[in-house]
Design a protein around this motif. Structure first.
Motif, PDB file in Angstrom:
ATOM      1  N   ILE A  33      40.997  38.925  24.015  1.00  0.00           N
ATOM      2  CA  ILE A  33      40.224  38.484  22.851  1.00  0.00           C
ATOM      3  C   ILE A  33      40.911  37.313  22.149  1.00  0.00           C
ATOM      4  CG2 ILE A  33      39.048  40.676  22.468  1.00  0.00           C
ATOM      5  CD1 ILE A  33      41.092  41.394  20.377  1.00  0.00           C
ATOM      6  N   SER A  34      42.235  37.253  22.227  1.00  0.00           N
ATOM      7  CA  SER A  34      42.952  36.128  21.627  1.00  0.00           C
ATOM      8  C   SER A  34      42.645  34.839  22.389  1.00  0.00           C
ATOM      9  CB  SER A  34      44.461  36.394  21.619  1.00  0.00           C
ATOM     10  OG  SER A  34      44.775  37.507  20.812  1.00  0.00           O
ATOM     11  N   GLN A  35      42.617  34.930  23.707  1.00  0.00           N
ATOM     12  CA  GLN A  35      42.302  33.757  24.523  1.00  0.00           C
ATOM     13  C   GLN A  35      40.886  33.255  24.226  1.00  0.00           C
ATOM     14  OE1 GLN A  35      44.734  32.453  27.221  1.00  0.00           O
ATOM     15  NE2 GLN A  35      43.521  30.875  26.223  1.00  0.00           N
ATOM     16  N   ARG A  36      39.937  34.181  24.113  1.00  0.00           N
ATOM     17  CA  ARG A  36      38.558  33.793  23.801  1.00  0.00           C
ATOM     18  C   ARG A  36      38.468  33.148  22.418  1.00  0.00           C
ATOM     19  NH1 ARG A  36      37.447  38.516  26.784  1.00  0.00           N
ATOM     20  NH2 ARG A  36      37.397  39.843  24.929  1.00  0.00           N
ATOM     21  N   LYS A  37      39.228  33.684  21.459  1.00  0.00           N
ATOM     22  CA  LYS A  37      39.208  33.127  20.111  1.00  0.00           C
ATOM     23  C   LYS A  37      39.749  31.701  20.104  1.00  0.00           C
ATOM     24  CE  LYS A  37      38.660  33.040  15.676  1.00  0.00           C
ATOM     25  NZ  LYS A  37      37.301  32.989  15.088  1.00  0.00           N
ATOM     26  N   ILE A  38      40.845  31.464  20.809  1.00  0.00           N
ATOM     27  CA  ILE A  38      41.417  30.111  20.884  1.00  0.00           C
ATOM     28  C   ILE A  38      40.445  29.162  21.573  1.00  0.00           C
ATOM     29  CG2 ILE A  38      43.299  28.715  21.830  1.00  0.00           C
ATOM     30  CD1 ILE A  38      44.100  30.469  19.443  1.00  0.00           C
ATOM     31  N   ASP A  39      39.791  29.645  22.628  1.00  0.00           N
ATOM     32  CA  ASP A  39      38.800  28.823  23.327  1.00  0.00           C
ATOM     33  C   ASP A  39      37.648  28.448  22.401  1.00  0.00           C
ATOM     34  OD1 ASP A  39      40.275  28.891  25.634  1.00  0.00           O
ATOM     35  OD2 ASP A  39      39.139  30.536  26.556  1.00  0.00           O
ATOM     36  N   CYS A  40      37.210  29.393  21.566  1.00  0.00           N
ATOM     37  CA  CYS A  40      36.128  29.114  20.611  1.00  0.00           C
ATOM     38  C   CYS A  40      36.556  28.067  19.589  1.00  0.00           C
ATOM     39  CB  CYS A  40      35.716  30.391  19.892  1.00  0.00           C
ATOM     40  SG  CYS A  40      34.795  31.555  20.920  1.00  0.00           S
ATOM     41  N   LEU A  41      37.790  28.177  19.109  1.00  0.00           N
ATOM     42  CA  LEU A  41      38.297  27.206  18.134  1.00  0.00           C
ATOM     43  C   LEU A  41      38.376  25.811  18.742  1.00  0.00           C
ATOM     44  CD1 LEU A  41      41.166  29.279  16.440  1.00  0.00           C
ATOM     45  CD2 LEU A  41      38.945  28.694  15.453  1.00  0.00           C
ATOM     46  N   LEU A  42      38.852  25.738  19.990  1.00  0.00           N
ATOM     47  CA  LEU A  42      38.940  24.439  20.673  1.00  0.00           C
ATOM     48  C   LEU A  42      37.548  23.854  20.909  1.00  0.00           C
ATOM     49  CD1 LEU A  42      41.756  25.244  23.273  1.00  0.00           C
ATOM     50  CD2 LEU A  42      41.950  23.788  21.241  1.00  0.00           C
ATOM     51  N   ALA A  43      36.589  24.729  21.251  1.00  0.00           N
ATOM     52  CA  ALA A  43      35.215  24.270  21.470  1.00  0.00           C
ATOM     53  C   ALA A  43      34.610  23.741  20.178  1.00  0.00           C
ATOM     54  CB  ALA A  43      34.372  25.411  22.028  1.00  0.00           C
ATOM     55  N   GLU A  44      34.887  24.418  19.044  1.00  0.00           N
ATOM     56  CA  GLU A  44      34.381  23.956  17.751  1.00  0.00           C
ATOM     57  C   GLU A  44      34.976  22.602  17.379  1.00  0.00           C
ATOM     58  OE1 GLU A  44      35.079  26.894  14.774  1.00  0.00           O
ATOM     59  OE2 GLU A  44      33.843  28.420  15.752  1.00  0.00           O
ATOM     60  N   GLU A  45      36.268  22.433  17.642  1.00  0.00           N
ATOM     61  CA  GLU A  45      36.917  21.154  17.355  1.00  0.00           C
ATOM     62  C   GLU A  45      36.307  20.031  18.195  1.00  0.00           C
ATOM     63  OE1 GLU A  45      41.059  21.742  18.046  1.00  0.00           O
ATOM     64  OE2 GLU A  45      41.300  23.168  16.386  1.00  0.00           O
ATOM     65  N   GLU A  48      33.232  20.049  19.539  1.00  0.00           N
ATOM     66  CA  GLU A  48      31.832  19.845  19.137  1.00  0.00           C
ATOM     67  C   GLU A  48      31.742  19.022  17.857  1.00  0.00           C
ATOM     68  OE1 GLU A  48      27.960  22.529  17.780  1.00  0.00           O
ATOM     69  OE2 GLU A  48      29.685  23.489  18.748  1.00  0.00           O
ATOM     70  N   LYS A  49      32.627  19.280  16.931  1.00  0.00           N
ATOM     71  CA  LYS A  49      32.616  18.560  15.655  1.00  0.00           C
ATOM     72  C   LYS A  49      33.433  17.278  15.705  1.00  0.00           C
ATOM     73  CE  LYS A  49      32.014  22.839  12.993  1.00  0.00           C
ATOM     74  NZ  LYS A  49      32.607  23.746  11.986  1.00  0.00           N
ATOM     75  N   GLU A  50      33.982  16.992  16.901  1.00  0.00           N
ATOM     76  CA  GLU A  50      34.783  15.782  17.123  1.00  0.00           C
ATOM     77  C   GLU A  50      35.979  15.718  16.171  1.00  0.00           C
ATOM     78  OE1 GLU A  50      32.174  12.465  16.910  1.00  0.00           O
ATOM     79  OE2 GLU A  50      31.183  12.927  18.817  1.00  0.00           O
ATOM     80  N   ILE A  51      36.604  16.886  16.005  1.00  0.00           N
ATOM     81  CA  ILE A  51      37.804  16.977  15.171  1.00  0.00           C
ATOM     82  C   ILE A  51      39.024  16.791  16.073  1.00  0.00           C
ATOM     83  CG2 ILE A  51      39.161  18.417  13.619  1.00  0.00           C
ATOM     84  CD1 ILE A  51      36.570  19.927  12.971  1.00  0.00           C
ATOM     85  N   LYS A  52      39.809  15.795  15.782  1.00  0.00           N
ATOM     86  CA  LYS A  52      40.995  15.522  16.589  1.00  0.00           C
ATOM     87  C   LYS A  52      42.215  16.160  15.924  1.00  0.00           C
ATOM     88  CE  LYS A  52      39.263  11.227  18.606  1.00  0.00           C
ATOM     89  NZ  LYS A  52      39.515   9.777  18.797  1.00  0.00           N
ATOM     90  N   VAL A  53      42.740  17.185  16.565  1.00  0.00           N
ATOM     91  CA  VAL A  53      43.900  17.908  16.035  1.00  0.00           C
ATOM     92  C   VAL A  53      44.992  17.918  17.098  1.00  0.00           C
ATOM     93  CG1 VAL A  53      44.762  20.078  15.106  1.00  0.00           C
ATOM     94  CG2 VAL A  53      42.414  19.378  14.633  1.00  0.00           C
ATOM     95  N   GLU A  54      46.177  17.485  16.699  1.00  0.00           N
ATOM     96  CA  GLU A  54      47.326  17.511  17.609  1.00  0.00           C
ATOM     97  C   GLU A  54      47.990  18.881  17.515  1.00  0.00           C
ATOM     98  OE1 GLU A  54      48.367  15.308  19.784  1.00  0.00           O
ATOM     99  OE2 GLU A  54      46.785  13.863  19.305  1.00  0.00           O
ATOM    100  N   HIS A  55      47.802  19.697  18.549  1.00  0.00           N
ATOM    101  CA  HIS A  55      48.392  21.035  18.558  1.00  0.00           C
ATOM    102  C   HIS A  55      49.797  20.989  19.155  1.00  0.00           C
ATOM    103  CE1 HIS A  55      44.746  22.980  17.227  1.00  0.00           C
ATOM    104  NE2 HIS A  55      44.051  22.359  18.169  1.00  0.00           N
TER     105      HIS A  55
END
Length: 320
Positions: A68-80, A82-89
């Motif tokens: 579930i943690s992997q899916r949550k991170i994948d969802c966050l990356l997908a949202e970033e 989709e919204k064209e948010i550039k975040v340096e992780h």
């Protein structure tokens, strides 16, 4: 007997290994590492409880939360994306998921420990109020002992040892010190000394289940879902109420009761001046911190409510 009783009695029923009773305990006693016979006699149970909490942590971090943690991170990356948010992780996708799983496992153990000690403490205090367990005067409250209060101390020490060790790996120095100081305080209780107050002050944990639920909701539930937002708001309100009742109203009242009991027995030769001073000072510091944290949380809540109201007003204005 319910499930919690079975778990508690099962852990306490595990016998000490032969080498423990023939070599280790006599060695600790002869070298004066631990002077309290009560602590030595229950040390194996304390370590079993520490090991139990670590087993829960490992099973959670390795098996329960990774998916579930992997899916949550994948969802966050997908949202970033989709919204064209550039975040340096700083960390990779896998490392972020592993870190989230470890933190979730820590919160699950904290939640489980809170349920166990609250169950033991509330059961004891209810029995005491019904006069099933006699603690009628300051002398019995400071120097008395029952199996119920001893078991509460054993579980508290076992958890706080684990908490100090795990915090040295996954958290910061203040959390390590909290585990060490809490271990020392409940080790004083098992001597026995003021064992009655072990369940009394563990009522501080009343707000912890809601704090852990809040963490899980923030990390795993969808923030834009209306039902999830309502659930989080309801949980946050309960958290604030239980924090005030358990840590401030109850905490300040009980430190007054404790100081009164210490005053009444201070002439008794069994009275331990330095242990009493440590307990009172530690609880006073914690009570002041709790009041400060509550004030901070209330200010944040008021700011969030005002911000939400302003946003709603702006949305209505735009619609018009």
């Amino acid at each position: 007997m319910n499930l919690l009783d079975c778990l508690i009695e099962g852990l306490l029923a595990i016998p000490a290994p032969g080498i423990w009773t023939t070599k280790i305990i006599p060695g600790l006693r002869s070298f004066g590492v631990i002077e309290s016979d009560a602590l030595l006699n229950n040390l194996h149970s304390i370590l079993y409880i520490t090991a139990f909490y670590h087993l829960v942590f490992l099973l959670s971090a390795w098996f329960l939360f990774p998916g579930i943690s992997q899916r949550k991170i994948d969802c966050l990356l997908a949202e970033e994306k989709e919204k064209e948010i550039k975040v340096e992780h700083k960390y990779s996708r896998t490392q972020r998921a592993k870190s989230l799983s470890n933190q979730a496992a820590l919160h699950l153990v904290s939640f489980l420990q809170t349920i166990i000690v609250l169950y033991l403490s509330i059961s004891f205090l209810i029995s005491h109020e019904r006069s099933v367990i006699p603690y009628p005067d300051p002398e019995s409250r400071i120097f008395g002992e029952t199996r119920e209060t001893r078991v509460i101390c054993i579980f508290a020490i076992g958890y706080f040892i684990w908490d100090a060790l795990i915090s040295s790996v996954y958290s910061t120095l203040p959390f390590v010190m909290h585990g060490v100081v809490s271990t020392a305080m409940y080790a004083i209780g098992i001597k026995p000394y003021l064992q009655y107050y072990a369940p009394v002050f563990l009522i501080f944990e009343l707000s912890n289940p809601f704090l852990n639920i809040r963490w899980f909701a923030l990390k795993y539930l969808p923030s834009e879902n209306h039902l999830c937002s309502r659930f989080q708001l309801f949980n946050n309100l309960i958290f604030l109420v239980t924090f005030f009742l358990g840590r401030i109203a109850w905490g300040w009242y009980q430190i007054g009761c404790l100081c009164y009991d210490f005053y009444m027995v201070s002439a008794d030769p069994r009275y331990l001046y330095w242990d009493s001073l440590i307990i009172v000072a530690g609880n006073l510091v914690l009570d002041v911190l709790n009041a400060y944290w509550f004030k901070t949380m209330v200010c944040v809540a008021i700011k969030a409510i005002k911000g939400g109201a302003q946003k709603k007003h702006d949305d209505v204005k735009k619609a018009c």
